[in-house]
Design a protein around this motif. Structure first.
Motif, PDB file in Angstrom:
ATOM      1  N   THR A  12       4.555   3.798   0.290  1.00 28.22           N
ATOM      2  CA  THR A  12       4.605   2.345   0.079  1.00 28.22           C
ATOM      3  C   THR A  12       5.257   2.036  -1.268  1.00 28.22           C
ATOM      4  O   THR A  12       4.931   2.660  -2.278  1.00 28.22           O
ATOM      5  N   PRO A  15       3.115  -2.781  -4.456  1.00 30.58           N
ATOM      6  CA  PRO A  15       1.651  -2.860  -4.495  1.00 30.58           C
ATOM      7  C   PRO A  15       1.083  -4.041  -3.713  1.00 30.58           C
ATOM      8  O   PRO A  15      -0.036  -3.972  -3.191  1.00 30.58           O
ATOM      9  N   GLY A  16       1.872  -5.118  -3.609  1.00 31.83           N
ATOM     10  CA  GLY A  16       1.400  -6.270  -2.850  1.00 31.83           C
ATOM     11  C   GLY A  16       1.162  -5.926  -1.388  1.00 31.83           C
ATOM     12  O   GLY A  16       0.251  -6.467  -0.749  1.00 31.83           O
ATOM     13  N   ASN A  17       1.958  -5.019  -0.849  1.00 32.05           N
ATOM     14  CA  ASN A  17       1.780  -4.603   0.547  1.00 32.05           C
ATOM     15  C   ASN A  17       0.488  -3.819   0.737  1.00 32.05           C
ATOM     16  O   ASN A  17      -0.161  -3.905   1.782  1.00 32.05           O
ATOM     17  N   ILE A  18       0.110  -3.035  -0.274  1.00 32.20           N
ATOM     18  CA  ILE A  18      -1.161  -2.307  -0.198  1.00 32.20           C
ATOM     19  C   ILE A  18      -2.322  -3.298  -0.173  1.00 32.20           C
ATOM     20  O   ILE A  18      -3.256  -3.169   0.624  1.00 32.20           O
ATOM     21  N   GLY A  19      -2.242  -4.321  -1.006  1.00 31.77           N
ATOM     22  CA  GLY A  19      -3.278  -5.352  -1.004  1.00 31.77           C
ATOM     23  C   GLY A  19      -3.309  -6.123   0.301  1.00 31.77           C
ATOM     24  O   GLY A  19      -4.384  -6.427   0.837  1.00 31.77           O
ATOM     25  N   ALA A  42      -0.892   1.883  -7.045  1.00 32.71           N
ATOM     26  CA  ALA A  42      -1.736   1.376  -5.961  1.00 32.71           C
ATOM     27  C   ALA A  42      -2.636   0.234  -6.424  1.00 32.71           C
ATOM     28  O   ALA A  42      -2.805  -0.766  -5.720  1.00 32.71           O
ATOM     29  N   ASP A  46      -0.866  -7.221  -8.529  1.00 35.43           N
ATOM     30  CA  ASP A  46      -0.304  -7.652  -7.247  1.00 35.43           C
ATOM     31  C   ASP A  46      -1.163  -7.197  -6.068  1.00 35.43           C
ATOM     32  O   ASP A  46      -1.432  -7.983  -5.139  1.00 35.43           O
ATOM     33  N   SER A  47      -1.582  -5.942  -6.080  1.00 33.31           N
ATOM     34  CA  SER A  47      -2.370  -5.442  -4.946  1.00 33.31           C
ATOM     35  C   SER A  47      -3.733  -6.115  -4.888  1.00 33.31           C
ATOM     36  O   SER A  47      -4.220  -6.446  -3.803  1.00 33.31           O
ATOM     37  N   ARG A  50      -3.156  -9.798  -3.609  1.00 33.70           N
ATOM     38  CA  ARG A  50      -2.858  -9.882  -2.187  1.00 33.70           C
ATOM     39  C   ARG A  50      -4.055  -9.472  -1.317  1.00 33.70           C
ATOM     40  O   ARG A  50      -4.147  -9.875  -0.153  1.00 33.70           O
ATOM     41  N   ASP A  55     -10.446  -6.196  -2.330  1.00 39.07           N
ATOM     42  CA  ASP A  55      -9.982  -5.226  -3.325  1.00 39.07           C
ATOM     43  C   ASP A  55     -10.840  -3.954  -3.355  1.00 39.07           C
ATOM     44  O   ASP A  55     -10.408  -2.926  -3.878  1.00 39.07           O
ATOM     45  N   VAL A  58      -8.880  -1.363  -1.780  1.00 43.83           N
ATOM     46  CA  VAL A  58      -7.798  -0.886  -2.637  1.00 43.83           C
ATOM     47  C   VAL A  58      -8.340   0.162  -3.610  1.00 43.83           C
ATOM     48  O   VAL A  58      -7.764   1.227  -3.799  1.00 43.83           O
TER      49      VAL A  58
END
Length: 262
Positions: A12, A15-19, A42, A46-47, A50, A55, A58
């Motif tokens: 990935t 990091p926003g996509n992980i969130g 990670a 951002d994560s 999102r 979280d 995450v």
């Protein structure tokens, strides 16, 4: 059932996509997230942003270096694929995947991994060949690209629907269900199989012609139980032993012939 479904993200880059994935998972009751060699940090602002309250997923995500590490204990590995490949693999829709889950997870040891590739290039052919099956989300062919979190949301939704529809059904007796071979056990088997085929002269690694890929496909399609795989490995060990005896006998014969010439 939902606790034993793992979402695996490979490489990935944002990091926003992980969130976003963590939020999609939490929405549907999934809690097991693994990150394979992420190309970004990670845990970041951002994560966390999102994730919108998810979280915890995450922070608890397992970060590993390889797909093998992420799915070693899984008995079913399904890769999200948007493209057809030169060597066709069993393909299913998200709905078919959801319908398959109760049977796959009827044994308490079973665990399933749903694997998603890089945002820009998806999963490699080598990674897809380590999956039992591929799942394809039938999007608009004129605009087929899905955000990573959206793709996870679709599959997670089907998993939840399946769980909801089977909540009232009695659990299977674990004593009657033989555990399936895990990804790690299958990889050991494939290494053993290739070694044996080379030893008996059936397989030349220099000119493979997709032999091992095809053997992977037929084996993964059959979903062997752990006991069945142990039997197959026993046959391979016996074959190696017999091949060694033949080779030793041939050497002795050659040496004897050489001595007679002298």
């Amino acid at each position: 059932m939902l606790e034993r479904i793992r979402i695996v993200l490979i490489g990935t880059s944002h990091p926003g996509n992980i969130g976003g994935v963590a939020r999609a998972m939490h929405n549907m009751g999934l809690t097991d997230l693994a990150l394979v060699a992420p190309r970004c940090e990670a845990i970041s602002a951002d994560s966390i942003s999102r994730a919108s309250g998810a979280d915890t997923l995450v922070h608890s995500a397992q970060v590993v270096d390889s797909l093998e590490e992420a799915v070693s204990d899984c008995s079913l590995v399904v890769g999200a694929s948007a493209r057809s490949r030169t060597l066709p693999w069993p393909m299913m829709t998200p709905r078919a995947l959801g319908e398959r889950l109760p049977e796959e997870l009827q044994h308490s040891e079973s665990r399933i991994a749903l694997v998603f590739g890089r945002e820009d290039s998806g999963l490699s052919n080598a990674e897809l060949q380590r999956c039992h099956a591929h799942v394809h989300i039938p999007t608009n062919p004129d605009f087929s690209s899905l955000n990573l979190a959206a793709a996870v949301q679709v599959l997670a939704y089907e998993c939840r629907l399946s769980w909801l529809s089977h909540q009232d059904q009695p659990a299977s007796d674990d004593d009657e269900v033989q555990p399936l071979a895990t990804h790690e056990e299958l990889e050991h088997y494939f290494a053993h199989l290739e070694r044996t085929l080379i030893a008996i002269g059936f397989h030349d690694p220099a000119t493979p012609r997709q032999l091992m890929a095809r053997l992977r496909r037929v084996t993964l399609r059959s979903r062997p139980e752990r006991m069945e795989l142990n039997i197959l490995r026993g046959i391979l060990s016996a074959t190696e032993k017999a091949a060694g005896k033949v080779a030793m006998g041939q050497r002795s014969s050659d040496e004897s012939s050489s001595d007679n010439h002298h």
